[in-house]
Design a protein around this motif. Sequence first.
Motif: not given
Length: 105
Positions: A19, A59-61, A71, A73, A88-92, A95
């Motif tokens: 992030l 996650v997305s990377y 990205p 997943e 680029t993104k983490l699940s709950e 995070q």
Amino acid sequence: MTDDSLFRPYERLIKIRILDKQFEVPEKNTLLRALQFLSSKAIAYGRFCWNQECHLCRVSYVMPGREAEGPREILSCKVWGAQGMRITKLSEEPQYALRKSLKRE
């Protein structure tokens, strides 16, 4: 070489970006282990199954040189951390576990 019982043996730390914040984590380990390197207790006490069943570590990377593909997943317990990897993104769950490490300074 570092030998820590939580991590597979590694000789160096690699740089990854989570992030838009850069971190150094052990090479030759899954991404979930790398996240545990950054926040050991929070990841250890998280609700992760570590064996691809719970899907809470999603996650997305993006890998270096593959930005045009966008990205992907994946489960962080399944993918190996790699030099230059960008999360680029983490699940709950991850995070929340990394909230202190990801805080802006």
